[in-house]
Design a protein around this motif. Structure first.
Motif, PDB file in Angstrom:
ATOM      1  N   HIS A 187       0.831  -1.211   0.000  1.00  0.00           N
ATOM      2  CA  HIS A 187       0.000   0.000   0.000  1.00  0.00           C
ATOM      3  C   HIS A 187       0.864   1.260   0.000  1.00  0.00           C
ATOM      4  N   TYR A 188       1.909   1.266   0.828  1.00  0.00           N
ATOM      5  CA  TYR A 188       2.793   2.432   0.931  1.00  0.00           C
ATOM      6  C   TYR A 188       4.030   2.300   0.055  1.00  0.00           C
ATOM      7  N   ARG A 189       4.150   1.160  -0.618  1.00  0.00           N
ATOM      8  CA  ARG A 189       5.311   0.906  -1.481  1.00  0.00           C
ATOM      9  C   ARG A 189       6.615   1.070  -0.706  1.00  0.00           C
ATOM     10  N   GLY A 190       6.574   0.743   0.576  1.00  0.00           N
ATOM     11  CA  GLY A 190       7.747   0.827   1.436  1.00  0.00           C
ATOM     12  C   GLY A 190       7.974   2.196   2.041  1.00  0.00           C
ATOM     13  N   ALA A 191       7.268   3.226   1.554  1.00  0.00           N
ATOM     14  CA  ALA A 191       7.447   4.591   2.059  1.00  0.00           C
ATOM     15  C   ALA A 191       6.406   4.858   3.148  1.00  0.00           C
ATOM     16  N   PHE A 192       6.669   4.371   4.346  1.00  0.00           N
ATOM     17  CA  PHE A 192       5.700   4.445   5.433  1.00  0.00           C
ATOM     18  C   PHE A 192       5.603   5.848   6.008  1.00  0.00           C
ATOM     19  N   PRO A 193       4.421   6.196   6.538  1.00  0.00           N
ATOM     20  CA  PRO A 193       4.304   7.481   7.242  1.00  0.00           C
ATOM     21  C   PRO A 193       5.227   7.494   8.450  1.00  0.00           C
ATOM     22  N   LEU A 194       5.481   8.695   8.957  1.00  0.00           N
ATOM     23  CA  LEU A 194       6.480   8.892  10.003  1.00  0.00           C
ATOM     24  C   LEU A 194       6.322   7.918  11.160  1.00  0.00           C
ATOM     25  N   ASP A 245      24.771   8.493   9.381  1.00  0.00           N
ATOM     26  CA  ASP A 245      25.555   7.921   8.284  1.00  0.00           C
ATOM     27  C   ASP A 245      26.945   8.538   8.314  1.00  0.00           C
ATOM     28  N   GLU A 246      27.895   7.824   8.897  1.00  0.00           N
ATOM     29  CA  GLU A 246      29.261   8.342   9.034  1.00  0.00           C
ATOM     30  C   GLU A 246      30.203   7.787   7.969  1.00  0.00           C
ATOM     31  N   ARG A 247      29.673   7.174   6.948  1.00  0.00           N
ATOM     32  CA  ARG A 247      30.525   6.594   5.911  1.00  0.00           C
ATOM     33  C   ARG A 247      31.290   7.674   5.143  1.00  0.00           C
ATOM     34  N   VAL A 248      32.417   7.263   4.596  1.00  0.00           N
ATOM     35  CA  VAL A 248      33.217   8.176   3.773  1.00  0.00           C
ATOM     36  C   VAL A 248      32.697   8.082   2.338  1.00  0.00           C
ATOM     37  N   GLU A 249      31.629   8.808   2.105  1.00  0.00           N
ATOM     38  CA  GLU A 249      31.012   8.869   0.780  1.00  0.00           C
ATOM     39  C   GLU A 249      30.615  10.315   0.509  1.00  0.00           C
ATOM     40  N   SER A 250      30.297  10.612  -0.729  1.00  0.00           N
ATOM     41  CA  SER A 250      29.869  11.969  -1.062  1.00  0.00           C
ATOM     42  C   SER A 250      28.528  12.262  -0.401  1.00  0.00           C
ATOM     43  N   LEU A 251      28.267  13.540  -0.111  1.00  0.00           N
ATOM     44  CA  LEU A 251      27.001  13.945   0.480  1.00  0.00           C
ATOM     45  C   LEU A 251      25.836  13.548  -0.420  1.00  0.00           C
ATOM     46  N   SER A 252      25.953  13.780  -1.718  1.00  0.00           N
ATOM     47  CA  SER A 252      24.858  13.486  -2.641  1.00  0.00           C
ATOM     48  C   SER A 252      24.524  11.995  -2.636  1.00  0.00           C
ATOM     49  N   LYS A 253      25.546  11.149  -2.558  1.00  0.00           N
ATOM     50  CA  LYS A 253      25.306   9.713  -2.561  1.00  0.00           C
ATOM     51  C   LYS A 253      24.602   9.282  -1.276  1.00  0.00           C
ATOM     52  N   LYS A 254      25.049   9.810  -0.149  1.00  0.00           N
ATOM     53  CA  LYS A 254      24.450   9.419   1.123  1.00  0.00           C
ATOM     54  C   LYS A 254      22.990   9.879   1.214  1.00  0.00           C
ATOM     55  N   VAL A 255      22.709  11.075   0.728  1.00  0.00           N
ATOM     56  CA  VAL A 255      21.328  11.566   0.746  1.00  0.00           C
ATOM     57  C   VAL A 255      20.460  10.740  -0.201  1.00  0.00           C
ATOM     58  N   ALA A 256      20.988  10.429  -1.381  1.00  0.00           N
ATOM     59  CA  ALA A 256      20.227   9.636  -2.344  1.00  0.00           C
ATOM     60  C   ALA A 256      19.918   8.254  -1.780  1.00  0.00           C
ATOM     61  N   GLU A 257      20.868   7.664  -1.088  1.00  0.00           N
ATOM     62  CA  GLU A 257      20.648   6.338  -0.511  1.00  0.00           C
ATOM     63  C   GLU A 257      19.650   6.391   0.647  1.00  0.00           C
ATOM     64  N   ALA A 258      19.629   7.497   1.366  1.00  0.00           N
ATOM     65  CA  ALA A 258      18.630   7.655   2.439  1.00  0.00           C
ATOM     66  C   ALA A 258      17.228   7.686   1.862  1.00  0.00           C
ATOM     67  N   TRP A 259      17.036   8.425   0.776  1.00  0.00           N
ATOM     68  CA  TRP A 259      15.719   8.464   0.154  1.00  0.00           C
ATOM     69  C   TRP A 259      15.358   7.110  -0.441  1.00  0.00           C
ATOM     70  N   ALA A 260      16.326   6.409  -1.023  1.00  0.00           N
ATOM     71  CA  ALA A 260      16.056   5.076  -1.575  1.00  0.00           C
ATOM     72  C   ALA A 260      15.640   4.097  -0.484  1.00  0.00           C
ATOM     73  N   ALA A 261      16.159   4.319   0.728  1.00  0.00           N
ATOM     74  CA  ALA A 261      15.805   3.467   1.873  1.00  0.00           C
ATOM     75  C   ALA A 261      14.468   3.864   2.485  1.00  0.00           C
TER      76      ALA A 261
END
Length: 419
Positions: free
Chosen positions: A310-317, A354-370
Motif C-alpha cells: 500500500h505504501y510501497r515501502g514509504a511508510f508514514p512517520l 551515516d558516518e561513511r566516507v562517501e559523497s554527500l549526494s550519494k548518502k542523501v540519495a541512498e537515504a531516500w532510496a531506503a
C-alpha cells in the motif's frame, strides 16, 4: 468507509509493488530453511511495523473496554476436540506431539483458550459483554504450494479478541467492532475496501460446518440486518463461513490485484454449548452466551504485507522503521551529529547517523532510496549556529530549525500518527 453506493463496491487500493520484491530492498522479514517454510523471522524493520500496529490496536481496544489476556501456544489435544477444531479443522493443524502419554497440539486459534478463561468460574450477566483480547501466536499447516511471502504462512500473530454477550447485545457489539475497524483504517490511511458476508453452504458434502440449520439461518440474518441497518454495501459468499458460525470479512486488494480478507468479525452460535459456557441471568438461571470473534488487523503477517504494498515501502512517520537519518558532511561534524542522534534517540525517535566516507549526494540519495522519512544534513553552518537543516521525504524544501524544536515537532507528529 469508502464505498461506491451505486454498485456496492469499492475501488481497489492501488499498490502495484509486490511485498516480496520490496522486502528484498528493505529487509522486513526472512525465511530460513533451517527453521522451516512459512515460519518468518521478523527483522528489525518489520518488527518496528508490527510493534507500532500493536500499540495502535492496544490503545483502541483499551478505549473499547477490552481486557488483555495471554495464553499458551499449545494445549492438550482434548481441548481442540472439544472446541471443534480437530473435527472440522484438522487438515490445517500441525500434528500431535506425544509427551508422557499425552497428546499436545500447536494452537491454530486462540478461541479455545479464551473460552477456558471465560469458564474458569460461573459468570454473572452483569459481567457481559466480556471482551477478552490477545496478540496470539498461532500455527497452521498451510500446504507448501500455498505459501507466499507473508500472505500465506504457517506461523502467524493474530490481533485476536472474543466478546461474550447476550442475544440482545450482539448488534450493538458488532457495530462497535466496526467503528473500531473504521478508526484503525482511518489512522492507517486505508479507504478502499469491501465487505463480504461469508455464509455456510448446506449442500457442502465435506461437512465442514456445524450441523444446525436453524441457527445458521438466524445468525446469517443477524449479520445481514447489521449490514443493512448501517447502510454498508456487501456481497454474500456461500461456503466461506467459519465452522462455528457466519462472519463478515473485510476484503482489500493487494498490489497484484488479488483480493484477500484482512479483517473479520464472526458470530459464533455453537461454541458456548460445545465448551459448556454459561452465565447466570437475572432470574438466577444459567444461560449460554453468544460469542463474537473479531480481528481488526487479522494476522500481522498478511496485514503488514498489505501495508508494504500500500505504501510501497514509504511508510508514514509513525510507522517508518527509520524515521530520521543524520548525514554529517565531514568528520568534523560527527560530534554534533552524535549529540543530535542522542537527543532524538532518548525521545524514542528511530534515528541513525551515516558516518561513511562517501559523497554527500550519494548518502542523501541512498537515504531516500531506503524510504527514510526525514534527512538532516549537518555542515559547518549548522554546527556554528546550533541549527539543523531537515528535509522531509517527498518535500523539496530544506527547513532550518533548532534541534529541540525539531524533536518536539517529531514527537507531536508521531503521537498524532499523521499520514
Amino acid at each position: 468507509m469508502s464505498f461506491d453506493k451505486k454498485n456496492g463496491k469499492a475501488e481497489p487500493c492501488l499498490a502495484p509493488y509486490d511485498h516480496r520484491e520490496l522486502n528484498n530492498e528493505h529487509e522486513y522479514y526472512h525465511f530460513d530453511e533451517a527453521i522451516g517454510a512459512g515460519l518468518p523471522l521478523w527483522l528489525p524493520a518489520g518488527a518496528v511495523i508490527r510493534e507500532e500496529l500493536e500499540k495502535l490496536m492496544k490503545e483502541l481496544e483499551f478505549l473499547g473496554g477490552y481486557q488483555r489476556v495471554s495464553s499458551p501456544h499449545i494445549a492438550k489435544e482434548e481441548l481442540y476436540k472439544q472446541s471443534g477444531h480437530l473435527p472440522y479443522y484438522a487438515d490445517s493443524m500441525f500434528p500431535a506431539m506425544e509427551l508422557e502419554n499425552l497428546s499436545y497440539r500447536m494452537r491454530p486459534m486462540c478461541c479455545p483458550h479464551h473460552h477456558k478463561i471465560f469458564s474458569m468460574r460461573l459468570r454473572s450477566y452483569r459481567e457481559l459483554p466480556l471482551r477478552l483480547a490477545e496478540y496470539g501466536q498461532v500455527y497452521r499447516y498451510e500446504l507448501s504450494g500455498a505459501l507466499s511471502g507473508l500472505m500465506r504462512v504457517r506461523g502467524l500473530c493474530q490481533n485476536d479478541a472474543h466478546i461474550y454477550c447476550r442475544v440482545s447485545q450482539v448488534k450493538d457489539e458488532i457495530k462497535k467492532v466496526f467503528e473500531m475497524y473504521q478508526e484503525a483504517y482511518r489512522v492507517l490511511g486505508i479507504s478502499k475496501y469491501k465487505l463480504r458476508l461469508s455464509k455456510w453452504n448446506p449442500d457442502d458434502p465435506s461437512s465442514k460446518f456445524v450441523a444446525n440449520p436453524e441457527k445458521w439461518v438466524w445468525a446469517e440474518q443477524v449479520l445481514r440486518e447489521i449490514l443493512d441497518e448501517n447502510g454498508w454495501p456487501y456481497e454474500e459468499a456461500p461456503g466461506e463461513a467459519a465452522f462455528y458460525g457466519p462472519k463478515i470479512d473485510i476484503q482489500i486488494s493487494y498490489g497484484n490485484g488479488k483480493e484477500e480478507s484482512v479483517s473479520t468479525v464472526q458470530l459464533d452460535f455453537s461454541s458456548a454449548e460445545r465448551m459448556d459456557l454459561s452465565f447466570i441471568n437475572e432470574e438466577g438461571q444459567q444461560e449460554r452466551p453468544l460469542i463474537i470473534h473479531r480481528a481488526p488487523l487479522g494476522s500481522h503477517e498478511r496485514f503488514v504485507a498489505f501495508l508494504i504494498e500500500h505504501y510501497r515501502g514509504a511508510f508514514p512517520l509513525w510507522l517508518a522503521p527509520e524515521q530520521v537519518r543524520i548525514v554529517p558532511i565531514g568528520d568534523r561534524h560527527h560530534e554534533y551529529a552524535e549529540k543530535l542522534r542522542l537527543l532524538l534517540h532518548n525521545a524514542f525517535v528511530r534515528v541513525s547517523v551515516d558516518e561513511r566516507v562517501e559523497s554527500l549526494s550519494k548518502k542523501v540519495a541512498e537515504a531516500w532510496a531506503a524510504k527514510v522519512n526525514r534527512v538532516i544534513v549537518i555542515g559547518d553552518r549548522e554546527v556554528e549556529e546550533n541549527q539543523i537543516s531537515v528535509q522531509e521525504r517527498g518535500g523539496k524544501e530544506k527547513i532550518k530549525m533548532n534541534p529541540e524544536e525539531f524533536r518536539e515537532q517529531m514527537l507531536l507528529q508521531i503521537k498524532d500518527r499523521k499520514i
